[in-house]
Design an enzyme around this catalytic site. Structure first.
Site, mmCIF file in Angstrom:
data_model
loop_
_atom_site.group_PDB
_atom_site.id
_atom_site.type_symbol
_atom_site.label_atom_id
_atom_site.label_comp_id
_atom_site.label_asym_id
_atom_site.label_seq_id
_atom_site.Cartn_x
_atom_site.Cartn_y
_atom_site.Cartn_z
ATOM 1 N N ASP A 15 49.739 54.235 -18.087
ATOM 2 C CA ASP A 15 50.280 54.491 -17.057
ATOM 3 C C ASP A 15 51.602 53.883 -16.101
ATOM 4 O OD1 ASP A 15 49.854 56.795 -14.775
ATOM 5 O OD2 ASP A 15 48.023 55.639 -13.974
ATOM 6 N N LYS B 233 41.230 46.392 -5.075
ATOM 7 C CA LYS B 233 41.130 48.111 -4.946
ATOM 8 C C LYS B 233 39.764 48.206 -5.415
ATOM 9 C CE LYS B 233 44.384 49.534 -8.378
ATOM 10 N NZ LYS B 233 45.336 49.773 -8.025
ATOM 11 N N ALA C 80 47.048 51.452 0.374
ATOM 12 C CA ALA C 80 47.840 52.992 -0.096
ATOM 13 C C ALA C 80 46.582 53.475 -0.908
ATOM 14 C CB ALA C 80 48.435 52.434 -1.350
ATOM 15 N N THR D 276 41.905 52.933 -3.889
ATOM 16 C CA THR D 276 42.388 52.873 -2.284
ATOM 17 C C THR D 276 41.878 51.435 -2.757
ATOM 18 O OG1 THR D 276 40.916 54.494 -1.084
ATOM 19 C CG2 THR D 276 41.953 53.278 -0.052
ATOM 20 N N GLY E 266 45.318 56.246 -3.606
ATOM 21 C CA GLY E 266 45.881 57.247 -5.470
ATOM 22 C C GLY E 266 44.656 57.806 -5.475
ATOM 23 N N GLY E 267 44.699 58.496 -7.469
ATOM 24 C CA GLY E 267 44.071 59.427 -6.987
ATOM 25 C C GLY E 267 42.501 58.502 -7.911
ATOM 26 N N MET E 268 43.139 57.373 -8.429
ATOM 27 C CA MET E 268 41.098 56.680 -8.261
ATOM 28 C C MET E 268 40.891 55.875 -7.247
ATOM 29 S SD MET E 268 42.311 56.011 -12.363
ATOM 30 C CE MET E 268 43.344 55.484 -12.448
#
Length: 732
Positions: A137, A43, A21, A27, A23-25
């Protein structure tokens, strides 16, 4: 296009297999830890974050803190590091899908499934809150559901690290779940996570988020200035307890929300236990058969209000047990179908009539002599025809029952019984042989009648107005004992008192009565008054000196609640040791009282001052002032740069130590004195090389271009000078 990291080895340990996946911060990749031979989630942060040294330092500290959080419903942090430009986190790999995938697939979920899915999330957050962590979050994308049914929440600490490191201080997260205080830039606490959980539960129950907008700033504005409506506005029939739960979690003021995940978990499980199966298995309109028109995303429906039914016959019902809810032009209509309807026959159909004596049906016996059967209704009388009236028999004309039909043996036995009966009757005198006094018999009957009348009068008084009369128990709750006894006495009751513990009624006041208020009882029955002794108090156990886990177990055993946990540095107590409690040990408190704990963080780390180059005494004073101890090495060393008597080096050179830690100082003897030999007449290159090997710096002055390369003059020469001095060579 293929990802450049797939197929590579990160930090000589993690073999990247595939991308999971983005995301904004960061991969997320599926990788194999070659050292432990297990699958992990790798991550990798985006380059603009990995290039920020401040952020990487903060991320490292947050990752270490999150790694200490071990809970079955929290994704574990296994490792963190940098491999050149690649900054990464290693986390537990959960094979499955996210809660976002489930919502996208199924839409609105039944309450039973929604509560079952969010329960482990709340439990994991409760454990994190108790340990002092805040997620910041919470959203469906961070709730992972494994293929074997395990549910975990991930990304602890990452949002906090990003928030702290960014120059603007803006939280990187999903705006749909941000609490009002985070939108306004105010400090976040456990209640901010509770707000996000409430938004997430709203979406699980309704299939949509409570706030929507074309740009994120519109959604953020609604979080601050709007109010989350009840989910039942979109899912009619939803239990009122679920509305209250969602609106409790999403209150604009944090003071009106649950204090943390553990407080929410207790209420959540209480609701799950008390809801009926029908309420738990309610199918949202989008999932029900024959679903109604869905509500528009911008439509705000009011709380459930049902108008009066329209005049006229009720609407026809569909299949048994089918309930249908529709939204037509913003108006909700509910039609409830009864599974087993009951029909009531009207009063005009087949009424039941009590017939007078002369109209009662005659028995099916043969008519008496002289009377025909014409007065008996024949069996073939038409329905609804008038039944003929039969006159009662005369007193001397009874209708005998039909004679039984007996066999010969039975008939002989009956004849013998009749003979014996006639013999007994003949032996019995027809009149008494001893005549009584008629006057005496009359007096006796009068006495009997008077006694019976007195008994009847007494019984009437006893059960009508006396102690046997029925009366209603008056309300005595929250009255003093004297007031309650007077009320019972006025009503004709006598009372006894019993002392009981009660958490709500003050000591000395009446809690209630037995029989209870409003009961109809006989006045001779005693009434018990329950008098409050106040709340039952229990002494608090001694928690100081043990670990935090032992303190939690002690509070659970004493049926007390864990209050706020505060950490502070302590030089004597190891980290995790309980230093104090409030209320103190031995204090008598109610069951469930929260107890605040102060827990040791261990000795406070003190920064080591850098004293290289300072005079020995000044350096020792600086280290002592920092709470540390200075140890001067016995052997001094030569130093080209540090003058004699100053600190040449220290160990440790920087970092932190606990109070009283030792810093070793090495003192300089100054530069070493070296004899400068004469190289006049030698070749310049050889002279320069030899002087540099002796530790000198060499300066060459060429005359006439240094054509011959011979040293004509040298300064200084044939004398001792400090190591590192400059030797000037004049070359021709």
């Amino acid at each position: 296009m293929s990802d450049p990291l797939v197929g590579t080895l990160v930090d000589n340990r993690y073999a990247v297999r595939s991308k999971l996946a983005r995301g904004g911060m960061s991969t997320v990749y599926l990788a194999v830890d070659q050292r432990l031979e297990r699958d992990v989630a790798l991550k990798v942060l985006h380059p603009h974050l990995a290039a920020d040294d401040n952020f990487l330092g903060r991320l490292g500290r947050e990752a270490k803190a999150a790694a200490r959080l071990s809970h079955p419903h929290v994704v574990g942090v296994l490792d963190q590091g940098n491999d050149g430009p690649t900054a990464y986190l290693v986390m537990e790999y959960i094979k499955g899908h996210t809660l976002r995938d489930l919502i996208n697939e199924k839409g609105a979920l039944p309450p039973r499934l929604a509560l079952a899915l969010i329960d482990p999330v709340v439990e994991g957050l409760g454990a994190a809150h108790a340990a002092g962590f805040i997620h910041r979050d919470v959203k469906p994308e961070n709730v992972l559901i494994s293929d074997d049914g395990r549910i975990k929440i991930g990304d602890f600490g990452l949002a906090r690290a990003v928030t702290t490191a960014t120059s603007t201080g803006a939280l990187i997260g999903t705006v749909a779940y941000l609490s009002p205080e985070l939108v306004l830039g105010r400090p976040a606490d456990a209640r901010s996570d509770i707000y996000s959980l409430g938004i997430m539960l709203y979406e699980m129950l309704t299939g949509r988020q409570p706030f929507d907008g074309e740009v994120p700033i519109q959604v953020a504005y609604q979080h601050v200035h709007g109010t989350v409506g009840p989910p039942s506005a979109l899912v009619p029939g939803l239990a009122a307890e679920l509305d209250e739960l969602v609106q409790w979690c999403t209150a604009s003021d944090p003071e009106n929300r649950p204090v943390d995940g553990n407080a929410l978990l207790q209420e959540l499980r209480h609701i799950r236990t008390n809801l009926t199966d029908a309420e738990l298995d309610l199918r949202p309109p989008a999932a029900a058969a024959g679903a109604a028109v869905p509500v528009r995303g911008d439509q705000q429906l009011p709380p459930r209000r049902y108008p009066s039914p329209p005049p006229g016959p009720p609407p026809s019902r569909g299949p048994a047990g089918a309930d249908k809810t529709e939204f037509i032009d913003g108006t909700r209509t509910d039609t409830v179908h009864v599974q087993h309807p009951t029909e009531v026959i009207g009063r005009t159909n087949n009424p039941t009539t009590v017939m007078p004596y002369g109209q009662r049906a005659a028995p099916a016996y043969p008519p008496p002599p002289g009377q025909s059967r014409s007065n008996v209704q024949p069996s073939g009388l038409a329905p609804g025809a008038a039944r003929p009236t039969l006159s009662p028999p005369d007193e001397d004309q009874a209708w005998p029952p039909p004679p039984p039909v007996l066999g010969k043996r039975a008939q002989r036995k009956a004849d013998k019984e009749d003979e014996r009966a006639r013999a007994r009757a003949a032996a019995t005198p027809a009149r008494t042989l001893r005549e009584g006094n008629p006057r005496r018999r009359g007096v006796l009957w009068v006495i009997i009648l008077v006694v019976a009348a007195l008994l009847a009068t007494g019984a009437g008084w006893f059960f009508g107005m006396g102690p046997g009369a029925a009366a209603s128990i008056p309300s005595v709750a929250n009255k003093t004992v004297a007031q309650a006894q007077q009320l019972l006495s006025d009503a004709g009751f006598r009372s006894v008192t019993r002392d009981v513990f009660d958490d709500d009624v003050p000591s000395g006041l009446v809690v209630g009565s037995e029989p209870a208020e409003g009961a109809e009882v006989r006045k001779f029955q005693p009434v018990s008054l329950f008098v409050s002794k106040g709340p039952q108090l229990f002494p608090l156990p001694e928690l100081a000196g043990g670990t935090l886990e032992e303190a939690k177990n002690g509070l659970n055993a004493a049926e007390m609640a864990l209050g706020p946990v505060t950490e502070q540095f302590n030089e004597q107590a190891p980290a995790g040791t309980v230093l104090s409690q409030d209320p103190s040990a031995g204090t008598d408190v109610r069951r469930g009282t929260p107890v605040s704990l102060v827990v040791s963080k261990g000795p406070e780390p003190l920064p080591v001052p850098v004293v290289v180059g300072q005079e020995q005494d000044d350096a020792v004073d600086a280290i002592t002032a920092a709470g540390l101890q200075a140890d001067v090495a016995g052997e001094q060393v030569f130093s080209r740069d540090i003058p004699k008597g100053a600190v040449s080096s220290q160990a440790p050179a920087d970092g932190t130590l606990t109070r009283g830690g030792t810093v070793t100082l090495t003192i300089s003897k100054g530069p070493r004195m070296v004899e400068v030999p004469s190289y006049i007449g030698k070749q310049a290159k050889d002279a320069e090389q030899a002087l540099r090997q002796l530790g000198f710096d060499v300066k060459v002055n060429n005359i006439l271009g240094g054509f011959f390369g011979t040293v004509r003059d040298q300064d200084p020469v044939n004398t001792e000078v400090p190591e590192g001095s400059v030797i000037t060579l004049t070359v021709v």
